[in-house]
Each structure stands twice: as C-alpha cells, then as structure tokens.
Design a protein around this motif. Structure first.
Motif, PDB file in Angstrom:
ATOM      1  N   GLN A 132       5.797  -2.220   7.727  1.00 27.46           N
ATOM      2  CA  GLN A 132       4.957  -2.307   6.749  1.00 27.46           C
ATOM      3  C   GLN A 132       5.545  -1.511   5.359  1.00 27.46           C
ATOM      4  O   GLN A 132       5.103  -2.111   4.174  1.00 27.46           O
ATOM      5  CB  GLN A 132       3.413  -1.686   6.727  1.00 27.46           C
ATOM      6  CG  GLN A 132       2.615  -2.718   7.705  1.00 27.46           C
ATOM      7  CD  GLN A 132       1.365  -1.948   8.056  1.00 27.46           C
ATOM      8  OE1 GLN A 132       1.183  -0.895   8.008  1.00 27.46           O
ATOM      9  NE2 GLN A 132       0.690  -2.753   8.790  1.00 27.46           N
ATOM     10  N   THR A 135      -2.807  -5.003   4.705  1.00 28.87           N
ATOM     11  CA  THR A 135      -2.906  -6.442   5.312  1.00 28.87           C
ATOM     12  C   THR A 135      -2.082  -7.208   4.314  1.00 28.87           C
ATOM     13  O   THR A 135      -1.773  -6.676   3.158  1.00 28.87           O
ATOM     14  CB  THR A 135      -4.185  -7.226   5.106  1.00 28.87           C
ATOM     15  OG1 THR A 135      -4.798  -6.972   3.794  1.00 28.87           O
ATOM     16  CG2 THR A 135      -5.074  -6.411   6.006  1.00 28.87           C
ATOM     17  N   PRO A 136      -1.168  -8.326   4.552  1.00 33.54           N
ATOM     18  CA  PRO A 136      -0.260  -8.907   3.706  1.00 33.54           C
ATOM     19  C   PRO A 136      -1.235  -9.833   2.817  1.00 33.54           C
ATOM     20  O   PRO A 136      -2.190 -10.421   3.401  1.00 33.54           O
ATOM     21  CB  PRO A 136       0.361  -9.905   4.875  1.00 33.54           C
ATOM     22  CG  PRO A 136      -0.340 -10.078   5.953  1.00 33.54           C
ATOM     23  CD  PRO A 136      -1.400  -8.684   6.344  1.00 33.54           C
ATOM     24  N   TYR A 186       2.642  -6.584   1.817  1.00 32.24           N
ATOM     25  CA  TYR A 186       1.526  -5.649   2.262  1.00 32.24           C
ATOM     26  C   TYR A 186       1.054  -4.890   1.400  1.00 32.24           C
ATOM     27  O   TYR A 186       1.714  -4.112   0.514  1.00 32.24           O
ATOM     28  CB  TYR A 186       2.136  -4.639   3.544  1.00 32.24           C
ATOM     29  CG  TYR A 186       2.622  -5.586   4.508  1.00 32.24           C
ATOM     30  CD1 TYR A 186       1.814  -5.880   5.542  1.00 32.24           C
ATOM     31  CD2 TYR A 186       4.188  -5.903   4.683  1.00 32.24           C
ATOM     32  CE1 TYR A 186       2.148  -6.599   6.713  1.00 32.24           C
ATOM     33  CE2 TYR A 186       4.532  -6.603   5.949  1.00 32.24           C
ATOM     34  CZ  TYR A 186       3.715  -7.099   6.641  1.00 32.24           C
ATOM     35  OH  TYR A 186       3.895  -7.587   7.854  1.00 32.24           O
TER      36      TYR A 186
END
Length: 518
Positions: free
Chosen positions: A282, A328-329, A335
């Motif tokens: 990430q 979260t994307p 991200y």
C-alpha cells in the motif's frame, strides 16, 4: 484431492529446554516450525520428455528459535529478556506446456521439433530478528509498574518470475505457426535488471519483479496497576509504535477496571486504542501512497466472570470495535485512508470438571461486523463475519498416562465477498508485495468473482499416551481431524454469469506426534 496429484502434507515440530542458572535466573531455549507442501501434476496434460514438467509445486512454512532469560533480582523486581529469530518462506512453481512446433516427415506424420512452456514462480524469504525486554517493579504494596520495549529487523526478499501465453486471434490453429512468426528459436531472451519489468516476446508475456526492503520496528509500553481497595483495581498505560515504512510514531492509550463482587464474581471493563500500520504494497507499490496513516480501532470490552464452584467457571463478555481510517483503493486504484467499519459481539464460556478423569468446556460467540470501502458507500457485511461459532471440548483420562479428547466445532459461515478481499494479501511474509496469481483488484472492472464460506462443522479426536523412562517422559499421540469426513466447502460465484462453483476443504486427516521431556 486432484486426480494425478501427490497427496499434500504438513508437518510441525517443537523443542523447549529449561535450565536453572541459579535460584534467581532461569534460561529457556525453544525452537518450533511448520511446513505445508504439495506437488501436483496436471492430469489434463500428457507427459512429455522430460516427464513431469507440467504441474504445480507449493511449499510454505516458518521456523523460529529463541533464547529467553527470566531474572528475579528481588521479590519486587522481575525481568524477562528475549532474543528471537524467525524465518518465513514461500515457494510456488507453476509449469504448463503451452505450444508445440513440429514438421512433417516423409510419411506426413508430425515430428515435434520444439516446445514452449508457460511458467510462474514466486520465492519469498523473510527472516525477523527481535530483541525484547519486559520488566515488572513493585513500587508499593498496592502499585506495580510494568514496562518494556521491542526492536525488530526484517530484511524481506521476494522474487517473481513468469511467462504467460497470450491468446492471439488465430494462434494455435495453423499448421504454419513457425512461418506466422509466433516463435523464433534463435531469439535472444532478454536479461532483466533488478527492477520490475514486463515484456511481450511474440505471443508470450514475460514478467519479472524483485522486491527487497529492510523493515524496522520499535515498540514500547508503560503501564501501572493500582489496587484502590481489596475489591477494586485499575490499570492505565500507553503503547508507542514506530515503523520505518511510514516513519510515523503512534501513541495508543489503554486502560482497564476490575471489580470483585461479594458473590465470588468479577466485573471488568477495558478500553484500548489500536493502530495498524499500512502494509508494504500500500506504500511501496507503483500505485502506493507514501502519505498513508495507520488505521485506528477503538475497543470497548465488558466482561463478567463467576465461579460456580472450585471446578466450574462461567464467563460472559460483550465487546464493540469502531474502525476508522481504513486503507482502501479509490477508483484509480490509489490507496487512501477512507474506509470505516464496526464489529460487535458477545461470547459465553463455560468450563467444568466432573471428576479428576472428566473435564471440558463449552463456548459460544455471536459476531456482527460491517465495513464500507468509501465514505459514500453503504455498510456491508465483512468477510470474517461468522455470526455464530460453537466449540465443545471434552477430555477423559482413562489412566494418569492415557487420555482421549474430542473437540467439535461449528461456524455459521460468511456472506459472499469479492475474492480480492481474501487473496490480495495472501503473501503475508512481505505484507502483500507479491500478490499471488496476479492482482485480483484489476478484475473489479470486469465483474469480480465472489466467495463465501457456507456453514462449517467438524469433529476432531485425539488419543495420547505417555511413559516415564528413568528421568525422561516420552509421549505419543494420534489425532484425527474431521472424523466423520464432513464435506465442508468454499463456494465461488461469478459476478457476471452467476455460475456457482464449490471447492472442498480438507477431508478426514490423521496425523501422529511424538514428545520427549527430560
């Protein structure tokens, strides 16, 4: 099991040695490890020369060793010093025949001149070296101070190498494949530098990725326990974490309150703030975000414990966890700290002993959790939201050295969840820098498949026997998992076609073990 495959197996070992250096110092050395392994041959592909070149090899495991020194300097001052080393490894090799090239002999029969294979290999090695110190100091009869620190170094290394056949229009249908320029035996295979690279060689795509990073972590905590009265005690403290991946220092307060009631019952309340640092992919991947902050969870726990008799105990707990800043994307696969969630539930535990020969326990838990990936999304059930879980354990001592134990487990299962929620960080040894079998998030635009775990139950039985031989105690056991061979499954659903497929989990599995104490 797969037809034509070799039976998968797993193994583990444990070793522990305690030695009294003196009346105040104890030294312990321990080592343990486990390995999962299978080697499957693809039954749909005819054996070639050399044989067994089409198949899948998987080996995953860990090992750990440690030296621990416990020192009782005074009755008020206790120290626990540990130096440990652990090693995680993952090897995956996939090989499959993709193309054959041939020429016709004088009789018009095909003679194979060359073959091309597609392959996918992953190798991950992650050692972790840790130094830890914990101390307890009794400052006053009613006040105890607890503190400690941890330093860890983890030089992670992973390699990914793959060559995949691209399905080109008309490829594989012509008898003049060599003339079509699909493959050139004399073409020089490129040498890859130490960086990610993806090339297309004719109708093959070749990928190579090497990841190397030295993870460094430092942790510390300070906590005080104070007995306000014989029936009331309180503990307050804080934890500090630092990870070089994000170069951020987090402070996480913790606290608990314990009250002993007049009827031999105890009531406890606890609060804690917990932060989880971003995973490696990430932050470090091409679509990573170096400005990510840790995810934050606030835990609230209320526990009740009652002793019905010296041999019978009842516990009940309820809890709630609020989660913010989940990583979260977004729509562009970048991200961000934009997700949120919550988990609530209750647990009941009942332990009993009928006599010296019969004892067991029963537990039940109810859980409900939901998450949302974006601020504008509705909350949805989380993958690991097993609403009902039941465990029943019963043990019988036939003789002081011969025991039979049983354990029955039940889980109500989970709801359908995108597959990427399960497999995206399957390579935990490098915190997901090697997403196995491709980054499944890329499939979201095409209708990502869903996965769910239906209701699950199984019965395990363990038989153990020990012998005393001079100053040694030797023990052996036979354990059978899933005794009645319940066909528990994992269910997959194609998000576009709605097609449902089920894969069986492990069937009945027996295994044996040996222990030696001296």
């Amino acid at each position: 099991f797969i037809d034509g495959g070799v039976l998968p197996y797993f193994s583990d070992y444990q070793f522990k040695l305690n030695y009294e250096l003196s009346g105040k110092h104890q030294l312990m050395v321990n080592a343990f490890g486990a390995v999962d392994h299978f080697d499957l041959t693809n039954p749909n592909i005819e054996e070639r020369d050399p044989p067994n070149e089409s198949g899948t090899y998987f080996k995953n495991g860990f090992e750990a060793q440690g030296i621990h020194l416990r020192s009782l300097f005074t009755e008020k001052f206790i120290s626990n010093l540990s130096l440990t080393r652990s090693f995680n490894f993952l090897n995956i090799n996939f090989l499959e025949l993709a193309q054959e090239f041939y020429e016709l002999d004088a009789d018009g029969k095909r003679q194979i001149t060359s073959q091309e294979y597609q392959h996918y290999n992953i190798k991950v090695n992650v050692p972790i070296y840790t130094l830890r110190e914990d101390i307890e100091y009794q400052l006053a009869p009613a006040f105890q101070l607890e503190s400690g620190f941890l330093f860890a170094l983890s030089p992670a290394l992973s390699l990914e190498d793959g060559k995949f056949l691209n399905e080109l229009e008309g490829a594989g249908d012509s008898e003049d494949e060599e003339d079509a320029g699909l493959f050139d035996e004399e073409e020089e295979v490129p040498q890859f530098p130490e960086a990610e690279k993806s090339l297309k060689i004719n109708n093959f795509e070749t990928v190579y990725d090497e990841f190397e990073y030295d993870f460094q972590r430092a942790e510390g905590y300070l906590q005080g326990r104070y007995e306000l009265s014989p029936s009331l005690s309180v503990a307050l403290g804080a934890r500090l974490d630092y990870l070089n991946l994000t170069e951020q220092l987090s402070i996480q307060p913790r606290g608990s309150l314990s009250l002993e009631l007049p009827n031999t019952s105890t009531l406890r309340f606890a609060y804690g703030r917990y932060e989880q640092s971003p995973l490696a992919y990430q932050v470090l991947a091409d679509d990573g975000n170096p400005n990510l902050k840790p995810s934050v969870a606030q835990h609230y726990i209320l526990e009740f414990e009652h002793e019905l008799s010296p041999e019978t105990e009842l516990k009940f707990a309820t809890y709630y966890k609020d989660i913010q800043n989940l990583i979260t994307p977004d729509e562009k696969a970048n991200y961000l700290n934009q997700g949120a969630g919550f988990v609530g539930g209750a647990e009941a535990f009942f332990r009993f002993r009928l006599s010296e020969k019969f004892f067991g326990w029963l537990s039940y838990s109810w859980t409900h959790g939901e998450r949302r990936l974006h601020p504008d999304d509705p909350y949805e059930p989380y993958l690991f939201d097993n609403t009902h879980i039941v465990s029943i354990v019963y043990n019988t001592s036939i003789t002081p050295t011969f025991e039979i134990g049983t354990k029955w487990q039940y889980s109500s299962g989970t709801s359908a969840t995108p597959v990427s929620e399960i497999f995206l960080i399957q390579d935990a040894t490098t915190s997901g820098m090697q997403p196995l079998f491709g980054n499944l998030q890329d499939a979201e635009s095409e209708g990502q498949p869903l996965a769910e775990l239906p209701a699950y139950h199984r019965l395990d039985v363990r038989i153990s026997k020990t012998w005393n031989v001079k100053s040694y105690q030797i023990g052996t056991f036979l354990e059978v998992l899933n005794v009645y061979n319940q066909k528990n499954t994992i269910r997959g659903v194609n998000a576009i076609s709605g097609e449902v497929q089920e894969t069986n989990q492990f069937p009945i599995i027996p295994y044996v073990g040996l222990t030696v104490e001296f």
